[in-house]
Design an enzyme around this catalytic site. Structure first.
Site, PDB file in Angstrom:
ATOM      1  N   ASP A   1       0.613  -1.488  -0.035  1.00  0.00           N
ATOM      2  CA  ASP A   1       0.325  -0.087   0.520  1.00  0.00           C
ATOM      3  C   ASP A   1       1.352   1.542   0.112  1.00  0.00           C
ATOM      4  OD1 ASP A   1      -2.334  -1.816   0.009  1.00  0.00           O
ATOM      5  OD2 ASP A   1      -2.516  -1.681   2.331  1.00  0.00           O
TER       6      ASP A   1
ATOM      7  N   HIS B   1      -4.080  -2.376  -6.080  1.00  0.00           N
ATOM      8  CA  HIS B   1      -3.626  -0.542  -6.683  1.00  0.00           C
ATOM      9  C   HIS B   1      -4.710  -0.064  -7.008  1.00  0.00           C
ATOM     10  CE1 HIS B   1       0.849  -2.361  -7.076  1.00  0.00           C
ATOM     11  NE2 HIS B   1      -0.210  -2.896  -7.916  1.00  0.00           N
TER      12      HIS B   1
HETATM   13  P1  GDP Z   1      -0.779   0.318  -3.621  1.00  0.00           P
HETATM   14  O1  GDP Z   1      -0.868  -1.576  -3.306  1.00  0.00           O
HETATM   15  O2  GDP Z   1       1.347   0.522  -3.369  1.00  0.00           O
HETATM   16  O3  GDP Z   1      -0.389   0.890  -4.665  1.00  0.00           O
HETATM   17  O4  GDP Z   1      -1.804   0.849  -2.736  1.00  0.00           O
HETATM   18  P2  GDP Z   1      -2.822   1.468  -2.588  1.00  0.00           P
HETATM   19  O5  GDP Z   1      -3.341   1.818  -4.394  1.00  0.00           O
HETATM   20  O6  GDP Z   1      -3.505   0.039  -1.660  1.00  0.00           O
HETATM   21  O7  GDP Z   1      -2.443   2.285  -1.902  1.00  0.00           O
HETATM   22  C1  GDP Z   1      -1.720   4.095  -2.253  1.00  0.00           C
HETATM   23  C2  GDP Z   1      -3.288   4.729  -1.622  1.00  0.00           C
HETATM   24  O8  GDP Z   1      -2.658   6.558  -1.764  1.00  0.00           O
HETATM   25  C3  GDP Z   1      -4.390   5.126  -2.993  1.00  0.00           C
HETATM   26  O9  GDP Z   1      -5.433   5.054  -2.588  1.00  0.00           O
HETATM   27  C4  GDP Z   1      -3.807   5.851  -4.084  1.00  0.00           C
HETATM   28  O10 GDP Z   1      -4.542   6.201  -4.911  1.00  0.00           O
HETATM   29  C5  GDP Z   1      -3.390   7.019  -2.756  1.00  0.00           C
HETATM   30  N1  GDP Z   1      -2.120   7.548  -3.306  1.00  0.00           N
HETATM   31  C6  GDP Z   1      -0.991   7.377  -4.239  1.00  0.00           C
HETATM   32  N2  GDP Z   1      -0.169   8.506  -4.409  1.00  0.00           N
HETATM   33  C7  GDP Z   1      -0.849   9.295  -3.128  1.00  0.00           C
HETATM   34  C8  GDP Z   1       0.058  10.116  -2.810  1.00  0.00           C
HETATM   35  O11 GDP Z   1       0.518  10.608  -2.900  1.00  0.00           O
HETATM   36  N3  GDP Z   1      -0.876  11.905  -1.666  1.00  0.00           N
HETATM   37  C9  GDP Z   1      -2.116  10.792  -1.653  1.00  0.00           C
HETATM   38  N4  GDP Z   1      -2.763  11.434  -0.791  1.00  0.00           N
HETATM   39  N5  GDP Z   1      -2.813  10.119  -1.931  1.00  0.00           N
HETATM   40  C10 GDP Z   1      -2.040   8.753  -2.653  1.00  0.00           C
END
Ligand code: GDP
Length: 424
Positions: free
Chosen positions: A12, A40
């Site tokens: 995440d 993701h």
């Molecule tokens: P992954 O499994 O590593 O792709 O991560 P996830 O998608 O499960 O979780 C990352 C969360 O952070 C998601 O809700 C994204 O939309 C959000 N996100 C990603 N980058 C940023 C950022 O720079 N700022 C904010 N506020 N949210 C972000």
């Protein structure tokens, strides 16, 4: 050119967003491990998507998206996800599935549920998508590889062997009715009809793609600390989450040119296991409601994520096991509400200060040693140029880089594609 995007922590970290950004300049995006047990979140011009099975390159017409041999392939989930994105207006992506990938069977999911129920309070917080039973079967040589689907006699003979073992466990350990051979054979034949159009010898495909200088992006799931060897075993996942497994699980045994590890500007974690810099109650709640794009709730499970301060010990180790050449810091915008930002710079275990990430038994009784960095107290999500960030914000990034020891090359300040800045 091979580039990997992997997690430096517990998952995440925001890998989906980075993969989506990098996919713009890639020809091929490959999933190399895991299944639909994690997700993701991607926000782009088509809307907001939680991808679990599909590679994150599916939003671009120019990319080929590959499910590699190392993946735990849930065929129904793949097709459902594919239909869901097409229904939202995304053009039908190009998808190839390795003929060496293995299939998550309905009984893997059943065994996952039954085992978590049996464990009761001692359970591992499985997402119950069948991943641990799937990988157990793969290595016990009773899994089903896609290529086997095309020989019915082979399937029928193998099923006898598989069901003898499954049914003994079902009946005698779990008190459950046995599986019926005809039902499972029908399930396999259903999978064959659905997956056939995508099945390819992707190993061969990659040999040619590599020779043609294609730009290949390996997309990791979860993070370094969930790796079965280097993670917080047994609170780990069942396949390697490391960049160096990428070429194996993708079917592309070549050197990786760039490994981009992703970490958040604070910590979050879904699932069980030691999490040294964890915070609780209202402190956690305040961070959780501001985190991610709609608060910190798991993309697959909807579970509230466990929250913590940036953990330099875990992240440094995570980057080391990933062999990270670049680090991406996400969610920096989220910390704009704090006057002082705590950072976990070391652990204390049994009265001893530690800077190296310890093994599981020591980890269980480690406590964080915190340092406090001045906050910047404003919204930074609209800024598009790194130099325009508030001084304290840049100092925070500098301090994290110093602690982790890997160049922070990109900083993300929001969930959208354009909210990402290069740091020179
Ligand atoms: P992954 O499994 O590593 O792709 O991560 P996830 O998608 O499960 O979780 C990352 C969360 O952070 C998601 O809700 C994204 O939309 C959000 N996100 C990603 N980058 C940023 C950022 O720079 N700022 C904010 N506020 N949210 C972000």
């Amino acid at each position: 050119m091979i580039r990997a995007v992997v997690g430096a922590n517990w998952g995440d970290e925001g890998k989906g967003k980075l993969t989506d950004v990098f996919a713009a300049e890639s020809d091929i995006v490959v999933r190399f491990q895991g299944g639909n047990n994690a997700g993701h979140t991607i926000i782009n011009e088509y809307g907001k998507f939680a991808l679990h099975m599909l590679p994150s390159g599916v939003f671009y017409g120019h990319t080929v998206n590959i499910i590699g041999n190392g993946v735990a392939l849930n065929i129904d989930a793949l097709v459902k996800e594919l239909n869901a994105i097409v229904e939202k207006g995304v053009p039908m992506p190009k998808i190839l599935v390795s003929d060496r990938a293995q299939i998550v069977m309905s009984y893997h999911i059943l065994f996952d549920k039954l085992e978590e129920e049996r464990l009761g309070k001692a359970q591992f917080g499985s997402t119950k998508s069948g991943i641990a039973p799937f990988y157990s079967d793969k290595y016990a040589k009773i899994g089903f590889q896609i290529s086997e689907l095309f020989d019915e006699q082979w399937l029928s003979d193998k099923l006898e062997r598989v069901l003898a073992q499954k049914n003994t466990l079902l009946v005698h350990l779990y008190n459950h009715q046995p599986l019926i051979k005809e039902d499972i054979l029908a399930e396999l034949i259903h999978y064959r009809s659905v997956i056939a159009p995508y099945v390819t010898d992707t190993f061969k495909y990659f040999q040619e793609a590599f020779d043609d200088n294609k730009r290949i992006l390996l997309e990791g799931q979860l993070g370094a600390l969930r790796d079965p060897d280097f993670g917080i075993y047994p609170y780990s996942t069942s396949s390697s989450t490391l960049a160096l497994y990428g070429p194996i699980g993708a079917g592309l045994p070549r050197h990786i040119d760039e490994t981009w590890a992703v970490t958040k500007a604070y910590s979050s974690c879904v699932g069980a296991g030691p999490f040294v810099s964890e915070i609780f109650d209202d402190t956690a709640h305040q961070l959780r409601i501001r985190g991610g794009d709609a608060g910190e709730y798991g993309a697959t499970t909807g579970r509230p994520r466990r929250m913590g301060w940036f953990d330099a010990v875990a992240t440094r180790y995570g980057c080391q096991v990933q062999g990270a050449t670049h680090l991406v810091l996400t969610n920096l915008d989220v910390l704009g509400y704090l006057d002082k930002i705590p950072v976990c710079v070391a652990y204390e275990t049994d009265g001893k200060r530690r800077e190296h990430f310890p093994n599981i038994t020591r980890l269980e009784h480690s406590v964080p040693i915190l340092e406090y960095v001045d906050g910047w107290n404003c919204d930074i999500s609209h800024i598009r140029n790194y130099d325009e960030l508030p001084e304290n914000c840049k100092k925070y990034v500098d301090r994290l880089e110093e602690l982790v020891g890997v160049k922070i090359a990109l900083v993300s300040n929001g969930p959208k594609r354009e909210q990402i800045m290069t740091r020179k």
